[in-house]
Design a protein around this motif. Structure first.
Motif, PDB file in Angstrom:
ATOM      1  N   ARG A   1    -131.536 -10.477  32.318  1.00 18.09           N
ATOM      2  CA  ARG A   1    -131.362 -10.601  30.869  1.00 18.09           C
ATOM      3  C   ARG A   1    -130.240 -11.576  30.511  1.00 18.09           C
ATOM      4  O   ARG A   1    -130.380 -12.406  29.618  1.00 18.09           O
ATOM      5  CB  ARG A   1    -131.048  -9.220  30.274  1.00 18.09           C
ATOM      6  CG  ARG A   1    -130.753  -9.227  28.792  1.00 18.09           C
ATOM      7  CD  ARG A   1    -131.911  -9.769  28.014  1.00 18.09           C
ATOM      8  NE  ARG A   1    -131.805  -9.464  26.593  1.00 18.09           N
ATOM      9  CZ  ARG A   1    -132.597  -9.977  25.674  1.00 18.09           C
ATOM     10  NH1 ARG A   1    -133.556 -10.807  26.031  1.00 18.09           N
ATOM     11  NH2 ARG A   1    -132.454  -9.666  24.410  1.00 18.09           N
TER      12      ARG A   1
ATOM     13  N   TYR B   1    -135.624  -6.792  33.557  1.00 23.00           N
ATOM     14  CA  TYR B   1    -135.677  -6.430  32.142  1.00 23.00           C
ATOM     15  C   TYR B   1    -136.710  -7.309  31.473  1.00 23.00           C
ATOM     16  O   TYR B   1    -136.639  -8.533  31.520  1.00 23.00           O
ATOM     17  CB  TYR B   1    -134.308  -6.644  31.485  1.00 23.00           C
ATOM     18  CG  TYR B   1    -134.326  -6.339  29.998  1.00 23.00           C
ATOM     19  CD1 TYR B   1    -134.310  -5.018  29.552  1.00 23.00           C
ATOM     20  CD2 TYR B   1    -134.369  -7.359  29.059  1.00 23.00           C
ATOM     21  CE1 TYR B   1    -134.356  -4.728  28.200  1.00 23.00           C
ATOM     22  CE2 TYR B   1    -134.402  -7.080  27.706  1.00 23.00           C
ATOM     23  CZ  TYR B   1    -134.395  -5.765  27.276  1.00 23.00           C
ATOM     24  OH  TYR B   1    -134.430  -5.472  25.935  1.00 23.00           O
TER      25      TYR B   1
ATOM     26  N   CYS C   1    -128.957  -4.340  28.222  1.00 24.54           N
ATOM     27  CA  CYS C   1    -129.786  -5.553  28.208  1.00 24.54           C
ATOM     28  C   CYS C   1    -130.359  -5.801  26.814  1.00 24.54           C
ATOM     29  O   CYS C   1    -130.413  -6.954  26.343  1.00 24.54           O
ATOM     30  CB  CYS C   1    -130.911  -5.427  29.223  1.00 24.54           C
ATOM     31  SG  CYS C   1    -130.362  -5.470  30.950  1.00 24.54           S
TER      32      CYS C   1
END
Length: 830
Positions: free
Chosen positions: A197, A720, A140
């Motif tokens: 992400r 994330y 990510c």
């Protein structure tokens, strides 16, 4: 006295029917009732004679098995066989593929709650947790989705290499064959985190792990195919795709027109038995970069070269086609509202050896069952993961944005109109996460085909609703594209999830109830099979059991409805105990309505898509509700935050179920029967209402803080967050900073609005507040730091027009100019 006994007798009779009574018990109860009526003189002599003439012959016929079969069942069987629709091998394979699970309990009107309570979520192993927290986190961090989506229209080479080298393409492949061997739930977590992400990277990772030749080879491949292909796929040496849909084939994938003709060819001087393929595929994810294609086609053997001269058409078959096979056209791209690799596949007289059939020649014609089972697993892992990721991503972002963005001197999350939308985001995010965990855990234990169809449709529809509400709240912040916009790209790519693996309209209208009614019903499919086999004894047993079942479910539905669900069972003492009762009530109503619809409409029901879709909606909402109940019991006991979210989700699901049931009765194709159904299952009307304004306000308030639900999501690593250079990272930094200074900040702003503090800007106002001892130096510094973070987080992007016209050339020119400037500076210094 007589009337009291009559009422008592009728009540007892109703109880027996409600609890379920066999044919013999029903007969004895009726005989006892008639005996009591005669004994108390309620019928009179004529009445007794008439009742006896009707009851005793009927009792004998119904309870004497052979007589019943001859006089009653045999005519029904003959009539049933005449109207019984033909079933192709493809339809049979689709119906029989996969397993039934908890949805069967919900469909049958009397769920055994122990099955849900005793079902254990999959627990992530230490290896899976490490991969989620390390490799997935690293992946990510490597991705700039704006660069991927707008500039490169592809993942950078370093990201591709990392995905391949770290095993992301081999999550479902067993360790035995070189893969990671992760559980379905672990795959769900990983795909979900990546999706928060980069939707492009998430789709890239999920496809080989949902619908791809890897899963087919793992389950059905020959030992030779497994030994060669699976390690190469797991290590990323091969990139797979699967060719299923085409210009004439979208949601109706069983109508594949692509063909393969068994024939002999000279290859390198040797005669080879193989298949000449002709195909035209589109919408194939990873096709432009794939090195091996799993291809679905109709196999034909006109010359009987496979050994059966009487069989020319083998049906849908799956085979492997390496990229370098002569005649294969590959490499062109579609652009499906996103940057992930997707494109067409074409071939004319593409020859492959017979051994390239997945599973070898013995699996010729078995492709549709293979596909349906694998589609089922993919629907239960990947798409719910994308939807849950969107739900939680928008939950976190919208809650933070509503807290830091102020209008009219208030956080926008304080306005009722915004709170209504935030309530939906919060409640649906909770539902999505509950469904994700339960469904992926189910896929780890079986192949629940109906459940995965339910969750594919409803998860992506909930995702659509969440994105609409998030876009409304963010307003201009959500439509100005650029690196700071975390909402625009998911919004653009939303239609992909709605259309893939069966368009949502088709999934709702044809699959959920169409497959669920036959697979989940305790008698229908067995009756169909007995009728096809002309097995009178088995059909007789099933038919009369079915009739008793229908009567019981009708009585239960009515009794539960008029009692406000109080007669239903609840297995829990939690604050959500009443919801179990409501689910059981709707389950009985669904079972009865489904039986009446199938009995009255027969084959016509297949064409009455809206009618069957509404019954499917009831089943779906019951599944969502029970997923929420399970999630709360496992994660939220004692938490006010969880309870608030769970109640919203349950109220919403039950209102949806009630509205679907009411619409089913109101629009039933036979209006008189629709009215009777309404009086049975909704005698007091549709009384379930959507969440109240106060519930929306409470969820909105919790979203603007770090609450138990969001804390769990953070702890589980589902979202994330990124750093200070990322759009979501900036927002979270500002949000976290606000939590620490919120009381001081609100006091300061109120003082400014009342005129107690003066100044042209925040620096002067803070200085004045400090001079007047409203704030100390530390408090003033913290507010100033927060305000800088807040302002930076709400900014949108702007660009040089040259960049928008040609971003790559612009960046290259800037880089070249920068290098020239550096060289000139170094020359001047020297």
């Amino acid at each position: 006295m007589g009337y009291s006994l009559l009422i008592a007798l009728l009540a007892l009779y109703a109880v027996l029917l409600y609890r379920g009574i066999g044919l013999l018990g029903f007969t004895l109860a009726t005989a006892a009732a008639l005996g009591l009526a005669a004994g108390f003189g309620w019928l009179g002599t004529v009445g007794i004679v008439v009742a006896a003439l009707i009851f005793f012959p009927l009792a004998v016929v119904l309870n004497a098995t052979r007589l019943r079969q001859t006089l009653l069942t045999a005519p029904v069987l003959r009539a049933f066989r005449k109207v019984l629709p033909t079933m192709s091998s493809t339809e049979r394979e689709a119906l029989e593929a996969g397993d039934t699970w908890w949805e069967a309990e919900l469909f049958q009107g009397k769920p055994d709650w122990r099955k849900l309570q005793q079902f254990d979520y999959t627990r992530l192993t230490d290896e899976e947790k490490r991969f989620l927290n390390e490799e997935t986190e690293t992946l990510c961090g490597m991705i700039d989705e704006w660069e991927v989506h707008f500039e490169q229209k592809d993942l950078p080479a370093a990201v591709w290499d990392y995905i391949r080298n770290r095993g992301f393409f081999g999550m479902l492949i067993s360790k035995q064959h070189g893969g990671l061997g992760f559980s379905a739930l672990a795959q769900s977590y990983i795909v979900a985190k990546i999706a928060t992400r980069s939707p492009t990277a998430a789709v890239t990772v999920m496809v080989p792990n949902s619908l791809g030749p890897g899963e087919l080879i793992e389950h059905y491949g020959t030992k030779e195919q497994q030994a060669y292909w699976l390690p190469r796929l797991a290590e990323g040496k091969e990139i797979p795709c699967f060719g299923l849909t085409g210009p004439e084939v979208g949601s109706d994938a069983s109508s594949i027109p692509d063909t393969g003709i068994v024939c002999r060819r000279q290859v390198d001087g040797k005669e080879v038995l193989g298949i000449s393929l002709r195909f035209n595929k589109r919408y194939i994810t990873l096709a432009p970069v794939a090195t091996v294609i799993g291809l679905a086609f109709r196999l034909q053997d006109p010359e009987g070269l496979l050994g059966d001269t009487a069989k020319a058409d083998y049906g849908i078959t799956c085979a492997l086609v390496p990229r370098d096979t002569p005649g294969l056209e590959i490499g062109r791209r579609h652009y499906p509202a996103g940057a992930f690799m997707n494109g067409p596949l074409r071939g004319e007289d593409v020859f492959i050896p017979l051994e390239n059939i997945i599973g070898g020649p013995k699996m010729a014609g078995s492709g549709w069952r293979m596909l349906v089972e694998c589609l089922s697993a993919g629907r239960g892992i990947s798409l719910p993961a994308l939807a849950a990721a969107t739900g939680m991503g928008m939950y976190a972002a919208t809650g933070a944005y509503a807290a830091i963005r102020r209008q009219f001197n208030l956080p926008i999350g304080k306005f009722e109109g915004v709170q209504e939308a935030m309530g939906r985001i919060g409640g649906l995010a909770y539902s999505l996460e509950a469904c994700r965990v339960l469904t992926a855990s189910a896929v780890d234990r079986c192949a629940p085909s109906v459940v995965t169809a339910i969750i594919k449709y409803h998860a992506t529809e909930m995702m659509r609703r969440v994105l609409i509400d998030a876009m409304d709240i963010h307003a201009g912040r959500g439509i100005i594209m650029g690196p700071r916009n975390y909402l625009g790209i998911p919004w653009q790519q939303l239609p992909v999830a709605i259309t893939v693996e069966g368009a949502n309209i088709m999934t709702r209208s044809l699959i959920v109830f169409g497959q669920g009614a036959i697979r989940c019903h305790p008698y229908v499919y067995k009756e169909m099979e007995a009728a096809r086999a002309n097995d009178l004894a088995e059909f007789d047993r099933l038919l009369w059991s079915h009739i008793g079942y229908s009567i019981n479910r009708g009585i239960r539905a009515f009794g539960l409805a008029i009692s406000g669900s109080r007669l239903a069972h609840t297995p829990s003492n939690s604050p959500l105990a009443p919801y179990y009762r409501h689910v059981e009530r709707f389950s009985a109503a669904l079972a009865f309505c489904a039986d009446v619809a199938m009995g009255v409409l027969g084959g016509e029901l297949k064409r009455r898509e809206s009618t069957s879709a509404r019954l499917g909606d009831v089943l779906s909402q019951l599944y969502i509700a029970t997923a929420v109940l399970k999630f709360y019991e496992e994660n939220g006991q004692g938490s006010h935050d969880h309870l608030t979210h769970a109640r919203w989700a349950l109220d919403h699901a039950l209102a949806e179920a009630g509205e679907a049931l009411a619409a089913f009765c109101r629009n039933f194709p036979r209006p008189a029967i629709g009215s009777l159904l309404r009086l049975t299952v909704l005698p007091l009307g549709q009384r379930f209402r959507r969440p109240r304004d106060t519930q929306n306000a409470e969820i909105a308030q919790q979203m603007m803080q770090i609450n138990d639900f969001s804390r769990r999501v953070r702890a589980e690593g589902l979202v994330y967050l990124g750093g200070s250079e990322d759009a979501t990272g900036r927002l979270e930094q500002a949000f976290d900073s606000l939590q620490a200074i919120q009381d001081d900040y609100e006091r300061f702003l109120k003082a400014v609005s009342r005129g107690e503090v003066g100044g042209a800007d925040i620096e002067q106002q803070l200085a004045d507040a400090q001079a007047k001892s409203l704030l100390n130096a530390q408090q003033a510094a913290a507010i100033k730091a927060y305000d800088a973070l807040r302002y930076d987080a709400i900014l949108t992007d702007d660009f040089d027009p040259e960049y928008l016209r040609d971003p790559l050339s612009y960046k290259q020119k800037r880089q070249t100019d920068g290098e020239k400037t550096t060289q000139q500076r170094e020359t001047a210094i020297s």
